[in-house]
Motif scaffolding. Structure first.
Motif, PDB file in Angstrom:
ATOM      1  N   PRO A  58      71.268  62.677 -22.826  1.00 20.66           N
ATOM      2  CA  PRO A  58      71.698  64.021 -22.424  1.00 20.66           C
ATOM      3  C   PRO A  58      70.577  64.888 -21.877  1.00 20.66           C
ATOM      4  N   LYS A  59      69.312  64.533 -22.153  1.00 20.88           N
ATOM      5  CA  LYS A  59      68.178  65.321 -21.673  1.00 20.88           C
ATOM      6  C   LYS A  59      67.433  64.552 -20.594  1.00 20.88           C
ATOM      7  N   VAL A  60      66.914  65.291 -19.607  1.00 23.31           N
ATOM      8  CA  VAL A  60      66.059  64.665 -18.605  1.00 23.31           C
ATOM      9  C   VAL A  60      64.737  64.263 -19.227  1.00 23.31           C
ATOM     10  N   MET A  61      64.205  65.152 -20.096  1.00 18.53           N
ATOM     11  CA  MET A  61      62.932  64.893 -20.780  1.00 18.53           C
ATOM     12  C   MET A  61      63.165  64.884 -22.289  1.00 18.53           C
ATOM     13  N   ASP A  62      62.620  63.909 -22.962  1.00 14.22           N
ATOM     14  CA  ASP A  62      62.655  63.847 -24.422  1.00 14.22           C
ATOM     15  C   ASP A  62      61.457  63.008 -24.844  1.00 14.22           C
ATOM     16  N   LEU A  63      60.319  63.688 -25.054  1.00 17.16           N
ATOM     17  CA  LEU A  63      59.038  62.995 -25.128  1.00 17.16           C
ATOM     18  C   LEU A  63      58.773  62.404 -26.509  1.00 17.16           C
ATOM     19  N   VAL A  64      59.289  61.222 -26.717  1.00 22.14           N
ATOM     20  CA  VAL A  64      58.953  60.378 -27.862  1.00 22.14           C
ATOM     21  C   VAL A  64      58.886  58.941 -27.336  1.00 22.14           C
ATOM     22  N   LEU A  65      58.299  58.047 -28.117  1.00 21.32           N
ATOM     23  CA  LEU A  65      58.166  56.662 -27.671  1.00 21.32           C
ATOM     24  C   LEU A  65      59.098  55.693 -28.395  1.00 21.32           C
ATOM     25  N   ASP A  66      59.896  56.184 -29.326  1.00 23.28           N
ATOM     26  CA  ASP A  66      60.745  55.294 -30.127  1.00 23.28           C
ATOM     27  C   ASP A  66      61.675  54.454 -29.268  1.00 23.28           C
ATOM     28  N   ARG A  67      62.310  55.073 -28.275  1.00 20.62           N
ATOM     29  CA  ARG A  67      63.263  54.333 -27.444  1.00 20.62           C
ATOM     30  C   ARG A  67      62.535  53.291 -26.589  1.00 20.62           C
ATOM     31  N   MET A  68      61.320  53.643 -26.136  1.00 22.41           N
ATOM     32  CA  MET A  68      60.523  52.672 -25.374  1.00 22.41           C
ATOM     33  C   MET A  68      60.229  51.441 -26.222  1.00 22.41           C
ATOM     34  N   TRP A  69      59.747  51.646 -27.448  1.00 23.44           N
ATOM     35  CA  TRP A  69      59.402  50.504 -28.299  1.00 23.44           C
ATOM     36  C   TRP A  69      60.614  49.624 -28.556  1.00 23.44           C
ATOM     37  N   ARG A  70      61.770  50.254 -28.755  1.00 24.46           N
ATOM     38  CA  ARG A  70      62.998  49.477 -29.025  1.00 24.46           C
ATOM     39  C   ARG A  70      63.356  48.599 -27.846  1.00 24.46           C
ATOM     40  N   LEU A  71      63.358  49.182 -26.629  1.00 19.05           N
ATOM     41  CA  LEU A  71      63.766  48.404 -25.463  1.00 19.05           C
ATOM     42  C   LEU A  71      62.694  47.382 -25.084  1.00 19.05           C
ATOM     43  N   LEU A  72      61.440  47.749 -25.193  1.00 15.79           N
ATOM     44  CA  LEU A  72      60.381  46.779 -24.889  1.00 15.79           C
ATOM     45  C   LEU A  72      60.456  45.567 -25.809  1.00 15.79           C
ATOM     46  N   GLU A  73      60.766  45.813 -27.085  1.00 19.28           N
ATOM     47  CA  GLU A  73      60.928  44.704 -28.030  1.00 19.28           C
ATOM     48  C   GLU A  73      62.076  43.793 -27.585  1.00 19.28           C
ATOM     49  N   ALA A  74      63.183  44.398 -27.147  1.00 22.30           N
ATOM     50  CA  ALA A  74      64.327  43.609 -26.692  1.00 22.30           C
ATOM     51  C   ALA A  74      64.000  42.809 -25.437  1.00 22.30           C
ATOM     52  N   LEU A  75      63.032  43.295 -24.650  1.00 20.73           N
ATOM     53  CA  LEU A  75      62.646  42.621 -23.405  1.00 20.73           C
ATOM     54  C   LEU A  75      61.508  41.631 -23.600  1.00 20.73           C
ATOM     55  N   GLY A  76      61.042  41.464 -24.845  1.00 21.42           N
ATOM     56  CA  GLY A  76      59.953  40.521 -25.100  1.00 21.42           C
ATOM     57  C   GLY A  76      58.570  41.122 -24.989  1.00 21.42           C
ATOM     58  N   ASN A  77      58.469  42.459 -25.085  1.00 22.99           N
ATOM     59  CA  ASN A  77      57.192  43.179 -25.061  1.00 22.99           C
ATOM     60  C   ASN A  77      56.345  42.853 -23.823  1.00 22.99           C
ATOM     61  N   PRO A  78      56.872  43.138 -22.640  1.00 27.69           N
ATOM     62  CA  PRO A  78      56.112  42.862 -21.415  1.00 27.69           C
ATOM     63  C   PRO A  78      54.815  43.652 -21.326  1.00 27.69           C
ATOM     64  N   GLN A  79      54.736  44.795 -22.005  1.00 25.17           N
ATOM     65  CA  GLN A  79      53.516  45.610 -21.951  1.00 25.17           C
ATOM     66  C   GLN A  79      52.305  44.869 -22.498  1.00 25.17           C
ATOM     67  N   ASP A  80      52.544  43.803 -23.267  1.00 27.35           N
ATOM     68  CA  ASP A  80      51.434  43.021 -23.829  1.00 27.35           C
ATOM     69  C   ASP A  80      51.010  41.870 -22.915  1.00 27.35           C
ATOM     70  N   ALA A  81      51.670  41.719 -21.780  1.00 24.32           N
ATOM     71  CA  ALA A  81      51.377  40.588 -20.888  1.00 24.32           C
ATOM     72  C   ALA A  81      50.997  41.051 -19.480  1.00 24.32           C
ATOM     73  N   LEU A  82      50.483  42.268 -19.378  1.00 27.51           N
ATOM     74  CA  LEU A  82      50.141  42.812 -18.071  1.00 27.51           C
ATOM     75  C   LEU A  82      48.749  42.370 -17.642  1.00 27.51           C
ATOM     76  N   PRO A  83      48.516  42.266 -16.329  1.00 27.61           N
ATOM     77  CA  PRO A  83      47.139  42.156 -15.849  1.00 27.61           C
ATOM     78  C   PRO A  83      46.354  43.391 -16.301  1.00 27.61           C
ATOM     79  N   PRO A  84      45.019  43.325 -16.342  1.00 26.91           N
ATOM     80  CA  PRO A  84      44.220  44.457 -16.836  1.00 26.91           C
ATOM     81  C   PRO A  84      44.693  45.796 -16.277  1.00 26.91           C
TER      82      PRO A  84
END
Length: 433
Positions: free
Chosen positions: A21-47
Motif C-alpha cells: 500500500p505504500k510507495v516507500m516502507d524502509l525496512v529490509l525484512d521483505r527483502m530478506w524473505r524474498l531473497l531467501e526464496a530466490l536462493g540468496n543471489p546477493q551472496d553470489a554477485l561479482p565484486p
C-alpha cells in the motif's frame, strides 16, 4: 507525444506496483524473505561497489563503469529511477537487460513472492540481483535508491568498496530533517573493514561518516584528505598519494562533475591492482571521456522538441533539490551569455523554493508544467507560485512541448532548460524520441 508499444514486462511491473500500500516502507525484512526464496543471489554477485549519497551517485557510477570497461572488465550496473524505460535500471555485463530476460526474471520473482506485501523497488531490486548473480561479470555497481542503511540494495554482506557522494537535505520525510540524520542513513552502507571513498561533504555529515567508519574499522579515502580533484586550464587535475593525473574534463558538463569525477577516479584507484595490464592513466582518461549519463545537463540536439525551437539551445536536467539548484546555477553562469528560460515540473515532496532560489539570478523566466503520469506532481499553478516567491517571472503551460513552442515564439534564440525532476526528464526523453 511518442510512446513505445506495451511489452509483457510492462504488465508485470504494473501489477508489482500494487503489492504494497505504500510507495516507500524502509525496512529490509521483505527483502530478506524474498531473497531467501530466490536462493540468496546477493551472496553470489561479482565484486560489488556500492554507492550512496544525495547528489552525484548516478554520474559517479557511470564514470566508474566507463573506467572499468576501458580496462576490459565486464560490469553489471543497477540504477534508479529509470528515465524512459524500466530496462535502463539493469545493465548486465555492459548491456541493458533485454525484454525477454526481464520478463522471465520479473515472473520468477513474482511467483517466489507469492502475493505477499513488498514494495515495487524491493521486488525489482531482487530481480536485478538475481540477474547479476546468474550472468558472469567482473564487477557489480549498485546504486542505492534512497538512504542506505535500510535501502533495498544494502543486502551485500561484504562489498569490495563503498562510495558516498555529496550529502545534502532531501527526502526528509524518510531520512531525517538534519544533515547528521541523513548522513547516518547514507553511512549505513559502510561495512566492517571495507574501504569507502567519500566525496566532498558538509562538516556535519563528514563527522557522522567518520564516526561510523571508525566504529567499523572501515578505511576512508576522503576528498580533501586523501584525494583532490580540481579544474586547471580546461583540464581535470586529480591527485592522491600515488601521484597526479592530468586528464580531460568529464564529458558530463558542470563544475559539480569535477568532484564526482574525483570520487570515481578514487574508486578506480582502490581496485587498481585488479586492473593489471591496463594503464591507469588510460583507464582514468576513459572514465572522463567515455561517460554518458542522460538528463544531467544534457544538451538535446535532435528530436521533435528541438524541431519546435530550431534556433534555441535545449538542455535537460533531472536535479530536484537545493544542492542541484546550486549546481545548475553554477553551470548556467559558466556558459556563454544567452537569455535563459526554464521549463520546470516538480514533485510535491521536494523543497521547491530551495531548488529555485539559486537559479533566479540566472534566468529570464520559468514556465511551469505538470509531470505526466506522476501522482505526486505539483500542479503547474503551484510550481509557478513557488517560482514567483523565488523571484522568477513565471507562467504555466500544459506540457513541455507547448512551453518550448511558446518560448521559441517570443525568443527564438533562447537557451531553454527543462528541469526539476527525473520523472519530467524521462517524459521529455520519451516525447523527444
Amino acid at each position: 507525444m511518442t510512446t513505445e508499444p506495451a511489452q509483457p514486462s510492462d504488465a508485470i511491473l504494473e501489477r508489482m506496483m500494487t503489492l504494497h500500500p505504500k510507495v516507500m516502507d524502509l525496512v529490509l525484512d521483505r527483502m530478506w524473505r524474498l531473497l531467501e526464496a530466490l536462493g540468496n543471489p546477493q551472496d553470489a554477485l561479482p565484486p560489488v561497489i556500492h554507492l550512496a549519497g544525495t547528489n552525484g551517485k548516478g554520474s559517479t557510477q557511470a564514470m566508474i563503469r566507463a573506467g572499468l570497461e576501458a580496462a576490459g572488465k565486464r560490469v553489471h550496473a543497477y540504477t534508479s529511477p529509470h528515465l524512459a524505460r524500466f530496462h535502463e535500471r539493469i545493465r548486465l555485463a555492459g548491456d541493458l537487460i533485454d525484454e525477454a530476460a526481464l520478463t522471465a526474471l520479473l515472473d520468477e520473482c513474482d511467483r517466489a513472492n507469492g502475493g505477499a506485501q513488498i514494495t515495487f523497488f524491493e521486488i525489482t531490486t531482487c530481480a536485478a540481483l538475481l540477474a547479476f548473480a546468474r550472468t558472469p561479470a567482473d564487477y557489480t555497481l549498485l546504486e542505492t535508491g534512497l538512504g542506505g542503511r535500510v535501502d533495498s540494495t544494502n543486502v551485500v554482506a561484504r562489498p569490495a568498496l563503498t562510495v558516498i557522494t555529496p550529502i545534502s537535505i532531501d527526502h526528509e520525510q524518510y531520512l531525517g530533517t538534519t544533515l547528521a540524520q541523513i548522513a547516518g542513513e547514507k553511512a549505513g552502507i559502510l561495512k566492517r573493514g571495507v574501504p569507502c571513498v567519500v566525496g566532498p561533504q558538509p562538516e556535519e555529515a563528514m563527522e557522522v561518516i567518520e564516526a561510523r567508519a571508525a566504529k567499523l574499522g572501515a578505511p576512508l579515502m576522503a576528498h580533501g584528505q586523501h584525494w583532490h580533484a580540481f579544474e586547471e586550464r580546461g583540464r581535470l587535475i586529480y591527485q592522491d598519494e600515488r601521484g597526479l593525473l592530468d586528464l580531460p574534463l568529464p564529458a558530463l558538463p558542470g563544475a559539480h562533475q569535477i568532484e564526482n569525477a574525483g570520487a570515481a577516479i578514487a574508486a578506480l584507484r582502490m581496485v587498481q591492482n585488479d586492473l593489471a595490464g591496463a594503464s591507469f592513466d588510460a583507464v582514468a582518461e576513459a572514465a572522463m571521456r567515455d561517460v554518458f549519463w542522460p538528463a544531467r545537463m544534457q544538451r538535446l540536439s535532435h528530436g521533435p522538441l528541438c524541431d519546435a525551437a530550431p534556433e534555441a539551445e535545449v538542455w535537460l536536467d533531472g536535479g530536484h533539490n537545493p544542492a542541484a539548484g546550486k549546481a545548475i546555477a553554477a553551470h548556467l553562469a559558466s556558459l556563454p551569455p544567452r537569455e535563459t528560460h526554464l521549463i520546470c515540473g516538480m514533485l510535491n515532496t521536494k523543497d521547491v523554493t530551495g531548488y529555485m532560489a539559486p537559479l533566479a539570478p540566472h534566468v529570464a523566466s520559468l514556465t511551469a508544467v505538470p509531470i505526466p503520469d506522476a501522482p505526486a506532481t505539483l500542479s503547474a499553478e503551484e510550481t509557478a507560485a513557488a517560482a514567483t516567491r523565488a523571484g522568477i517571472t513565471a507562467s504555466i503551460a500544459t506540457d513541455s512541448t507547448a512551453a518550448i513552442e511558446s518560448i521559441a515564439q517570443n525568443r527564438p534564440d533562447a537557451r531553454i532548460l527543462v528541469c526539476g525532476s527525473l520523472y519530467l526528464a524521462g517524459a521529455v526523453l520519451r516525447e523527444n524520441g
